[in-house]
Enzyme design. Structure first.
Site, PDB file in Angstrom:
ATOM      1  N   GLY A  14       0.836  -1.197   0.000  1.00  0.00           N
ATOM      2  CA  GLY A  14       0.000   0.000   0.000  1.00  0.00           C
ATOM      3  C   GLY A  14       0.866   1.240   0.000  1.00  0.00           C
ATOM      4  N   GLY A  16      -0.368   4.621   0.134  1.00  0.00           N
ATOM      5  CA  GLY A  16      -1.036   5.859   0.529  1.00  0.00           C
ATOM      6  C   GLY A  16      -0.221   6.543   1.614  1.00  0.00           C
ATOM      7  N   GLY A  17      -0.854   7.408   2.364  1.00  0.00           N
ATOM      8  CA  GLY A  17      -0.144   8.177   3.378  1.00  0.00           C
ATOM      9  C   GLY A  17       0.573   7.306   4.405  1.00  0.00           C
ATOM     10  N   GLY A  19       1.541   4.004   4.208  1.00  0.00           N
ATOM     11  CA  GLY A  19       2.617   3.223   3.608  1.00  0.00           C
ATOM     12  C   GLY A  19       3.810   4.098   3.253  1.00  0.00           C
ATOM     13  N   PHE A 119     -13.369  22.365  12.230  1.00  0.00           N
ATOM     14  CA  PHE A 119     -13.942  21.124  11.736  1.00  0.00           C
ATOM     15  C   PHE A 119     -14.890  20.593  12.792  1.00  0.00           C
ATOM     16  CE2 PHE A 119     -12.508  17.934   8.406  1.00  0.00           C
ATOM     17  CZ  PHE A 119     -12.363  18.862   7.408  1.00  0.00           C
ATOM     18  N   GLN A 240     -18.334   4.743   8.923  1.00  0.00           N
ATOM     19  CA  GLN A 240     -18.765   6.135   8.901  1.00  0.00           C
ATOM     20  C   GLN A 240     -19.434   6.505   7.582  1.00  0.00           C
ATOM     21  OE1 GLN A 240     -15.845   9.688   8.899  1.00  0.00           O
ATOM     22  NE2 GLN A 240     -16.889   9.783  10.852  1.00  0.00           N
ATOM     23  N   HIS A 242     -20.329   9.660   5.644  1.00  0.00           N
ATOM     24  CA  HIS A 242     -20.036  11.095   5.638  1.00  0.00           C
ATOM     25  C   HIS A 242     -21.319  11.831   5.294  1.00  0.00           C
ATOM     26  CE1 HIS A 242     -18.341  14.981   4.679  1.00  0.00           C
ATOM     27  NE2 HIS A 242     -17.164  14.582   5.118  1.00  0.00           N
ATOM     28  N   LEU A 252     -17.398  13.229  -2.453  1.00  0.00           N
ATOM     29  CA  LEU A 252     -17.375  13.920  -1.178  1.00  0.00           C
ATOM     30  C   LEU A 252     -17.360  15.438  -1.311  1.00  0.00           C
ATOM     31  CD1 LEU A 252     -17.152  12.878   1.696  1.00  0.00           C
ATOM     32  CD2 LEU A 252     -14.786  13.596   1.641  1.00  0.00           C
ATOM     33  N   THR A 254     -16.263  18.207   1.308  1.00  0.00           N
ATOM     34  CA  THR A 254     -15.566  18.215   2.600  1.00  0.00           C
ATOM     35  C   THR A 254     -16.349  18.916   3.713  1.00  0.00           C
ATOM     36  OG1 THR A 254     -13.628  18.997   3.805  1.00  0.00           O
ATOM     37  CG2 THR A 254     -14.244  20.265   1.897  1.00  0.00           C
ATOM     38  N   GLU A 255     -16.129  18.405   4.923  1.00  0.00           N
ATOM     39  CA  GLU A 255     -16.651  19.038   6.124  1.00  0.00           C
ATOM     40  C   GLU A 255     -16.100  20.459   6.251  1.00  0.00           C
ATOM     41  OE1 GLU A 255     -16.711  16.252   9.306  1.00  0.00           O
ATOM     42  OE2 GLU A 255     -16.008  17.720  10.747  1.00  0.00           O
ATOM     43  N   ARG A 286     -19.740  13.657  12.793  1.00  0.00           N
ATOM     44  CA  ARG A 286     -20.279  13.191  11.513  1.00  0.00           C
ATOM     45  C   ARG A 286     -21.464  12.240  11.666  1.00  0.00           C
ATOM     46  NH1 ARG A 286     -14.777  12.360   7.912  1.00  0.00           N
ATOM     47  NH2 ARG A 286     -14.442  14.594   7.630  1.00  0.00           N
ATOM     48  N   HIS A 353     -18.135   6.180   3.774  1.00  0.00           N
ATOM     49  CA  HIS A 353     -16.913   6.968   3.677  1.00  0.00           C
ATOM     50  C   HIS A 353     -15.685   6.332   4.321  1.00  0.00           C
ATOM     51  CE1 HIS A 353     -14.469  10.484   3.244  1.00  0.00           C
ATOM     52  NE2 HIS A 353     -14.410  10.748   4.527  1.00  0.00           N
ATOM     53  N   GLU A 387      -5.994   3.291   7.433  1.00  0.00           N
ATOM     54  CA  GLU A 387      -7.406   2.936   7.540  1.00  0.00           C
ATOM     55  C   GLU A 387      -7.623   1.434   7.683  1.00  0.00           C
ATOM     56  OE1 GLU A 387      -9.989   4.925   4.760  1.00  0.00           O
ATOM     57  OE2 GLU A 387     -11.716   3.684   5.294  1.00  0.00           O
ATOM     58  N   ARG A 398     -15.212   8.456  13.818  1.00  0.00           N
ATOM     59  CA  ARG A 398     -13.994   9.229  13.609  1.00  0.00           C
ATOM     60  C   ARG A 398     -14.327  10.703  13.406  1.00  0.00           C
ATOM     61  NH1 ARG A 398     -11.598  11.296   9.262  1.00  0.00           N
ATOM     62  NH2 ARG A 398     -12.733  10.125   7.681  1.00  0.00           N
ATOM     63  N   SER A 403      -8.278  11.388  10.215  1.00  0.00           N
ATOM     64  CA  SER A 403      -7.894  10.249   9.385  1.00  0.00           C
ATOM     65  C   SER A 403      -6.517  10.462   8.777  1.00  0.00           C
ATOM     66  CB  SER A 403      -8.922  10.035   8.283  1.00  0.00           C
ATOM     67  OG  SER A 403      -8.477   9.014   7.439  1.00  0.00           O
TER      68      SER A 403
END
Lengths: 587, 230
Positions: A14, A16-17, A19, A119, A240, A242, A252, A254-255, A286, A353, A387, A398, A403
Site C-alpha cells: 500500500g 497511501g499516506g 505506507g 472542523f 462512517q 459522511h 465527497l 468536505t466538512e 459526523r 466513507h 485505515e 472518527r 484520518s
C-alpha cells in the site's frame, strides 16, 4: 512450481499516506524496503482527502493536544483506546511540522504560519468554544500530502513495485509472517516477496457499499489478507457515513465547507441541525449530522423532486472565500451536481466513507490478536497502519481531520518500530514450499474455466445487499436478513468464473480477487453489527436506541474461521493523563 | 450512444483494432461511466481508473482526438460516435493501458521534492500567503499525463525532453520560497533538450484537466535562467 522471488528487509503493501510515511522512515534509515502498490503511488486514495489534518498547533485559537484528545475520545463515543488517542494527539504536532518541512504546500495565515480551519467535533477547553485545529492545503490537503510523501520517497530512493497486487500473506507454522505473494498486473506473473517484516497499509474498504466516496481501488485487500492469515478484524460494525456526499453520486463535499461557514437546510429552508445539535449545529460529529440528514429525508423534509436529499448552502460566504479555500469542491460541484456553490446550494446526502474498524494493532503498529481478558498476542513480522488498521483511535466514530492524522502518525510509528525490530533480527526466517501453496492456490482458483456467474454480477448484488442491510439505521430484522444474504453471496462466489484468462494487464482477474476480499470483509461488518445491541457512534439501532456502557463498552473482534465473534475491553487508561470517563454525548 | 474503442491484447491479438460498443446514456454520465459500462458488457476490456472525481489521475484517455480524464468528461459533450484511444505516443500495454515509465522518469529527473538546506526550525518554516499563492496552479498537478502525451516535442524526444508535466513540477519547486536549490535546479535544466525543446505549441495547456498552465511555467523557468546568467 518455481516462483520468481525477491528479498527485502521490509515489505510495505500500500502506497497511501501510511505506507509512504513508513517507507520514508525506513529508506532514510538505509534499509532495503519494497513498497508494493496496485496503482501508481500518487493514485492512492489519500489523494482524495480534502479538508485537512488535525494538530493542536494553536495557530488560530488557543489549543493543546489534551483538548484534541478529549474531542477524539468523545467523538469516538468512548470506544477509542485512550492510550493510543493520547499518543496520536501528542504526535500530531511534530508530525505536521515534519510534513511541512518535507514540502507540503499548506495554506498560510498572514503571519506565515500554517492555516487551520474549524472542523466538526472540535472544541477548546474540553467541550467549550469551537476550535480551529485542521491544518489545510486549500481543500486538497490529501493530494498535497500524498504527493509530498511520494516525492520525498523518490529522494530517499525507496524501491517501488508499482501496479503489483497483494494476493496473500505468507505465514509459517509458528504464525509468523514471512512476506507476501504478489501479482504483477502488467505481466500477470506472480512474484513472491520475502521480507523480515510486512506492513499492511492498504487503506479502506468503502467499495463494500454501492454508494461511496471511496475509490474503485478501496476494496480492503489488506484486511482480507489478514483475515485469511488467521488475524481477526476489530470493530467492523463501525462504518462512517459522511454527511455530505453529492446526492445520488457519492463524491465527497468536505466538512471544511461547513468549517468555513456553510450550513445545511431542508426543503423548508430550515437550518435543521439547530434542532439536533443546539451548540455545535452543522459542526456536530459526523454520525450525528448523517443521522439528522437521513431523518429529515425520512420524515418528508427532503429537497428535490424525489425529496431525497438536503441542501448545503455556501453562497453567503462570497466568491473570495470559495475561490481561495474551497476551489476543489467548487469544481466537483460544477462537474458532478451541475451547480456553482457560489450561486446555488449543493444537493447532499450521506455516503459510505470510512471504516473505523480494521486489523487490530498496538500503538507501535504491531498486529495483535486480542483476547477477551485484555491481553494481546503479537503476530511476529506483521504490522498494519492507516485505515486498514484499528489501533483504536476512532472508536465508534472518527472526527474529520483525524484520518490523515492517523495514517501519518501510525505510518511513521510503524516505520520506526520496524527499524528497531530489524536491528535485533538480521535474518530471514526459512520459507517452505508448503506454506506458499495456499497463497498460490488463491490465484489458480481463478483459472477454472467454464460457465458461471460473472464477477460484475455478484459484485453488484453484494454491494446492494450491504447498502440495504448495513446502512445508517440498523434493526435486528434488517441486519439478520443482511447476514443471510451475505452468506448466500459468499456461497455463490464458488460459482463465479473468469471468462478472460489472458495474462497481460487483466483487470478482470484483479476485480475477481478484489471481490473475494470485499465479501470476506462484508461478512465481518454485518455479523459484528447484528451482535452489537446498542447505539454507539456510527452504529445506530432503532431497536436499541441507547448507548449501553455496562454491557457494550468493548471492542468486537471477528475471526473468519467459523465466523466467530469475541470481545475485548476498551483501554480507558491514557499514557500520562487522567481517564475521560464515558459521559452522555451531546453537541 | 456509439463508441469505437481501441482494443489490443498482446496475448491474443496480432494487431490492434477499433471495436464498436453501444452504451445507454444515463443522466450525468461521464466518459468513465461509459467505459465501465463497456467493461460490464465485455470483461476483457482493460483501462485504468480509480477515484472517479478527477484527483487520482488514473483514467486519462484520448477521446475524439483529445486527451482528457474519463471521470470528469460528460459524455454528452462528446460528438458521436466517440472514438476512444490510449494516450498518444506511449507504448500500449493493452487496450487503453499505456506504459507511462518514461513520463515518470522525466518527473523523477527534475528532483521533484523540496530541498531546504538551512537547519530546520522547531515549528513550521514560515511562508507568507503571497509566497504561498505562487504555488497555486502548480502543486495541483495529478500526473495524469494528458499534457506530456499531447506534446509533439515529447513525442519526438521522450527520453531527452522533460515534457510539460515534469517542467511544471520543476517550476513548482523553483517557485517555493522554502526551496534552497535554485542554482542546481537551473544547472540541471541546461542543454538543448530538457527544457529548451518546448516550442510553445501549448497543447499541454489545452489538454490539462485541472486547467494548469505548463507553458507559462516553462516561460518562468526561462526567465529565471536568464536572470541568473546575467
Amino acid at each position: 512450481m518455481t516462483l520468481a522471488r525477491r528479498r527485502f528487509d521490509a515489505l510495505i503493501i500500500g502506497a497511501g499516506g501510511a505506507g509512504l510515511n513508513a517507507a520514508l522512515q525506513l529508506a532514510n534509515a538505509n534499509l532495503r524496503v519494497a513498497v508494493v502498490s496496485k496503482v501508481f503511488p500518487t493514485r492512492s486514495h489519500t489523494v482524495a482527502a480534502q479538508g485537512g489534518v488535525n494538530a493542536a498547533l494553536a495557530n488560530v485559537f488557543e489549543d493543546n493536544w489534551h483538548w484534541h484528545m478529549f474531542d477524539t475520545v468523545k467523538g469516538s463515543d468512548y470506544l477509542g483506546d485512550q492510550d493510543a488517542i493520547e499518543f496520536m494527539c501528542r504526535e500530531a504536532i511534530p508530525t505536521v511540522y515534519e510534513l511541512e518541512h518535507n514540502g507540503v504546500p499548506f495554506s498560510r495565515l498572514d503571519n506565515g504560519r500554517i492555516y487551520q480551519r474549524a472542523f466538526g467535533g472540535q472544541s477548546q477547553n474540553f467541550g467549550g468554544a469551537q476550535a480551529a485545529r485542521t491544518c489545510a492545503a486549500a481543500d486538497r490537503t490529501g493530494h498535497a500530502i500524498l504527493h509530498t510523501l511520494y516525492q520525498q520517497n523518490i529522494r530517499a530512493r525507496t524501491h517501488f513495485f508499482d501496479e503489483y497486487f497483494g494476493v496473500d500473506l505468507i505465514r509459517d507454522d509458528d504464525g509468523a509472517i514471512l512476506g507476501a505473494l504478489t501479482l504483477e498486473i502488467e505481466t500477470g506473473e506472480p512474484l513472491l516477496i520475502e521480507a523480515k517484516t510486512t506492513l499492511l497499509a492498504t487503506g479502506g474498504c468503502g467499495q463494500v457499499f454501492r454508494t461511496t466516496s471511496n475509490a474503485h481501488i478501496n476494496t480492503g485487500d489488506g484486511m482480507a489478507m489478514a483475515l485469511r492469515a488467521g488475524v481477526p478484524l476489530m470493530d467492523m460494525e463501525f462504518f462512517q457515513f459522511h454527511p455530505t456526499g453529492i446526492s445520488g453520486r457519492g463524491m465527497l463535499i468536505t466538512e471544511g465547507v461547513r468549517g468555513e461557514g456553510g450550513y445545511l437546510v431542508n426543503k423548508d429552508g430550515e437550518r435543521f441541525m439547530e434542532r439536533y445539535a443546539p451548540n455545535a449545529k452543522d459542526l456536530a460529529s459526523r454520525d450525528v449530522v448523517a443521522r439528522a440528514i437521513v431523518t429529515e429525508v425520512k420524515e418528508g423534509r427532503g429537497c428535490g423532486p424525489n425529496a431525497d436529499h438536503v441542501l448545503l448552502k455556501v453562497d453567503h460566504l462570497g466568491e473570495d472565500i470559495i475561490a481561495k479555500r474551497l476551489p476543489g469542491i467548487r469544481e466537483s460541484s460544477q462537474i458532478f451536481a451541475g451547480v456553482d456553490p457560489a450561486v446555488e446550494p449543493i444537493p447532499v446526502f450521506p455516503t459510505a466513507h470510512y471504516v473505523m474498524g480494521g486489523i487490530p494493532t498496538d500503538r507501535l503498529g504491531h498486529v495483535v490478536i486480542p483476547s477477551s481478558d485484555g491481553s494481546e498476542e503479537i503476530v511476529p513480522g506483521l504490522y498494519a497502519a492507516g485505515e486498514c488498521a484499528c489501533v483504536s483511535v476512532h472508536g465508534a466514530n472518527r472526527l474529520g481531520g483525524n484520518s490523515l492524522l492517523d495514517i501519518l502518525v501510525f505510518g511513521r510509528a510503524a516505520g520506526q518500530q520496524i527499524i528497531d525490530h530489524l536491528k535485533d533480527s538480521p535474518e530471514h526466517r526459512p520459507m517452505s514450499d508448503a506454506i506458499i501453496e495456499k497463497a498460490v492456490s488463491r490465484l489458480s482458483r481463478w483459472e477454472q474455466e467454464g460457465e458461471g456467474i460473472s464477477v460484475r454480477e455478484l459484485r453488484d448484488e453484494f454491494r446492494k445487499v450491504m447498502e440495504d442491510h448495513a446502512g445508517v439505521f440498523r434493526t435486528d430484522e434488517i441486519m439478520s436478513e443482511g447476514v443471510e444474504k451475505v452468506k448466500a453471496v459468499r456461497e455463490k462466489l464458488k460459482d463465479v468464473r473468469l471468462g478472460d484468462q489472458s495474462k497481460v494487464f487483466n483487470t478482470a482477474r484483479i476485480e475477481a480477487l478484489e471481490l473475494e476480499n470485499l465479501i470476506d470483509i462484508g461478512m465481518s461488518i454485518v455479523l459484528s453489527a447484528l451482535e452489537r445491541k446498542e447505539s454507539r457512534g456510527a452504529h445506530s439501532r432503532p431497536d436499541y436506541t441507547e448507548r449501553d456502557d455496562v454491557n457494550w463498552l468493548k471492542h468486537s473482534v471477528y475471526f473468519q474461521e467459523g465466523d466467530r465473534l469475541d470481545y475485548k475491553p476498551v483501554q480507558t487508561k491514557p499514557l500520562t493523563v487522567e481517564t475521560f470517563p464515558p459521559k452522555p454525548r451531546v453537541y | 450512444m456509439k463508441f469505437f474503442v481501441y482494443r489490443y491484447n498482446p496475448d491474443v491479438d496480432t494487431a490492434p483494432h477499433m471495436q464498436e460498443y453501444d452504451v445507454e446514456v444515463t443522466r450525468g454520465m461521464m466518459l468513465r461511466d461509459a467505459l465501465m459500462e463497456i467493461k460490464r458488457q465485455d470483461e476483457s476490456f482493460a483501462f485504468r481508473h480509480s477515484c472517479g472525481e478527477g484527483v487520482c489521475g488514473s483514467d486519462a484517455v484520448n477521446a475524439n482526438g483529445k486527451n482528457m480524464l474519463g471521470c470528469t468528461t460528460p459524455v454528452v459533450e462528446l460528438k458521436e460516435p466517440v472514438n476512444v484511444r490510449p494516450l498518444p505516443g506511449r507504448p500500449v500495454i493493452r487496450d487503453l493501458v499505456v506504459d507511462m515509465s518514461q513520463f515518470y522518469q522525466q518527473y523523477r529527473a527534475v528532483k521533484p521534492y523540496l530541498i531546504h538546506k538551512d537547519p530546520l526550525p522547531e515549528q513550521e518554516i514560515l511562508q507568507s500567503p503571497e509566497d504561498r499563492d505562487k504555488l497555486d496552479g502548480l502543486y495541483e498537478c495529478i500526473m495524469c499525463g494528458c499534457c506530456s502525451t499531447s506534446c509533439p516535442s515529447f513525442w519526438w524526444n521522450p527520453d531527452k525532453f522533460h515534457g510539460p508535466q515534469a517542467l511544471l513540477q520543476a517550476w513548482r519547486f523553483l517557485a517555493d520560497s522554502r526551496d534552497q536549490a535554485t542554482e542546481e535546479r537551473l544547472d540541471d535544466l541546461e542543454g538543448p533538450y530538457k527544457l529548451f525543446r518546448c516550442h510553445t505549441i501549448m497543447n499541454c495547456v489545452e489538454s490539462c484537466p485541472k486547467s494548469l498552465n505548463p507553458t507559462k511555467a516553462i516561460g518562468k523557468i526561462k526567465e529565471l535562467m536568464l536572470k541568473h546568467s546575467i
